[in-house]
Motif scaffolding. Structure first.
Motif, PDB file in Angstrom:
ATOM      1  N   LYS A 131       0.893  -1.116   0.097  1.00 26.57           N
ATOM      2  CA  LYS A 131      -0.027  -0.105   0.049  1.00 26.57           C
ATOM      3  C   LYS A 131       0.689   1.266  -0.109  1.00 26.57           C
ATOM      4  O   LYS A 131       1.469   1.480   1.121  1.00 26.57           O
ATOM      5  N   PRO A 132       0.730   2.102  -0.967  1.00 24.67           N
ATOM      6  CA  PRO A 132       1.713   3.320  -1.171  1.00 24.67           C
ATOM      7  C   PRO A 132       1.097   4.364   0.193  1.00 24.67           C
ATOM      8  O   PRO A 132      -0.100   4.281   0.051  1.00 24.67           O
ATOM      9  N   MET A 133       1.948   4.902   0.664  1.00 25.77           N
ATOM     10  CA  MET A 133       1.491   5.973   1.753  1.00 25.77           C
ATOM     11  C   MET A 133       1.675   7.208   1.202  1.00 25.77           C
ATOM     12  O   MET A 133       2.585   7.206   0.571  1.00 25.77           O
ATOM     13  N   PRO A 134       0.739   8.188   1.499  1.00 24.73           N
ATOM     14  CA  PRO A 134       1.011   9.559   1.280  1.00 24.73           C
ATOM     15  C   PRO A 134       2.302  10.240   1.973  1.00 24.73           C
ATOM     16  O   PRO A 134       2.484   9.552   3.101  1.00 24.73           O
ATOM     17  N   ALA A 135       3.109  10.949   1.430  1.00 23.14           N
ATOM     18  CA  ALA A 135       4.110  11.389   1.833  1.00 23.14           C
ATOM     19  C   ALA A 135       3.945  12.544   2.833  1.00 23.14           C
ATOM     20  O   ALA A 135       2.696  13.112   2.868  1.00 23.14           O
ATOM     21  N   PRO A 136       4.497  12.745   3.908  1.00 20.94           N
ATOM     22  CA  PRO A 136       4.364  13.747   5.246  1.00 20.94           C
ATOM     23  C   PRO A 136       4.410  14.990   4.262  1.00 20.94           C
ATOM     24  O   PRO A 136       5.249  15.320   3.287  1.00 20.94           O
ATOM     25  N   ALA A 137       3.794  16.065   5.087  1.00 17.71           N
ATOM     26  CA  ALA A 137       3.772  17.535   4.334  1.00 17.71           C
ATOM     27  C   ALA A 137       5.146  17.763   4.046  1.00 17.71           C
ATOM     28  O   ALA A 137       6.043  17.768   4.912  1.00 17.71           O
ATOM     29  N   GLY A 138       5.491  18.151   2.931  1.00 16.32           N
ATOM     30  CA  GLY A 138       6.865  18.852   2.510  1.00 16.32           C
ATOM     31  C   GLY A 138       7.917  17.773   2.344  1.00 16.32           C
ATOM     32  O   GLY A 138       9.112  17.828   2.350  1.00 16.32           O
ATOM     33  N   GLN A 139       7.558  16.557   2.107  1.00 14.15           N
ATOM     34  CA  GLN A 139       8.553  15.423   2.002  1.00 14.15           C
ATOM     35  C   GLN A 139       8.089  14.370   0.882  1.00 14.15           C
ATOM     36  O   GLN A 139       6.909  14.229   0.702  1.00 14.15           O
ATOM     37  N   ALA A 140       8.954  14.065   0.086  1.00 14.05           N
ATOM     38  CA  ALA A 140       8.629  13.045  -0.896  1.00 14.05           C
ATOM     39  C   ALA A 140       8.951  11.509  -0.686  1.00 14.05           C
ATOM     40  O   ALA A 140       9.915  11.303  -0.244  1.00 14.05           O
ATOM     41  N   LEU A 141       8.117  10.709  -0.967  1.00 13.76           N
ATOM     42  CA  LEU A 141       8.499   9.472  -0.631  1.00 13.76           C
ATOM     43  C   LEU A 141       8.416   8.498  -2.110  1.00 13.76           C
ATOM     44  O   LEU A 141       7.683   9.111  -2.959  1.00 13.76           O
ATOM     45  N   SER A 142       9.120   7.443  -2.350  1.00 17.05           N
ATOM     46  CA  SER A 142       8.770   6.485  -3.458  1.00 17.05           C
ATOM     47  C   SER A 142       8.735   5.376  -3.255  1.00 17.05           C
ATOM     48  O   SER A 142       8.650   4.896  -2.339  1.00 17.05           O
TER      49      SER A 142
END
Length: 142
Positions: A131-142
């Motif tokens: 399950k992809p999780m949304p990135a915390p505000a101001g941070q990018a996840l891949s």
């Protein structure tokens, strides 16, 4: 003969080159920084002279060890680099008390499946759920 040792930040660009050349997904600096806060001794490189011949990323959550992103540069393949990287990672995980190591291999990766089987890893018909999780505000996840 390559020397297996712990990753250092000065290795990053050469590690990226190995991952790219071997077809492994590249971890961004922020992702790697977060991983290295937990168990930096489980991110290993095989060094041959000035070159990084191979790389493997291990993790341990206190219950299971995981092997990710094993890659060997094509110029160093068939020389035992991957086997030495995995053996050192297994040794380090065993020293931490790890009772089992898991890894993921794509079902159509015949060479990968043969390699892992040769090291004693058993294939299971598990279903991977993600399950992809949304990135915390101001941070990018891949």
């Amino acid at each position: 003969m390559s020397v297996v040792r712990q990753f250092r930040w000065a290795d990053y660009e050469r590690v990226v080159a190995v991952w790219e050349a071997s077809g492994a997904a590249v971890l961004s600096r922020p992702e790697l920084e977060a991983k290295l806060l937990r168990d930096p001794e489980l991110f290993l490189v095989a060094e041959s002279g000035e070159d990084i011949a191979g790389v493997v990323l291990g993790t341990y959550d206190g219950r299971r060890g995981w092997i990710f992103r094993l890659g060997v540069h094509p110029g160093f393949r068939r020389q035992g680099v991957a086997t030495r990287l995995v053996a050192e990672l297994e040794s380090r995980l065993q020293a931490l008390g790890c009772p089992r190591i898991n890894l993921l291999v794509m079902p159509d990766n015949d060479a990968g499946l043969r390699f892992w089987a040769s090291l004693g890893y058993l294939s299971y018909p598990d279903v991977l759920c993600s399950k992809p999780m949304p990135a915390p505000a101001g941070q990018a996840l891949s």
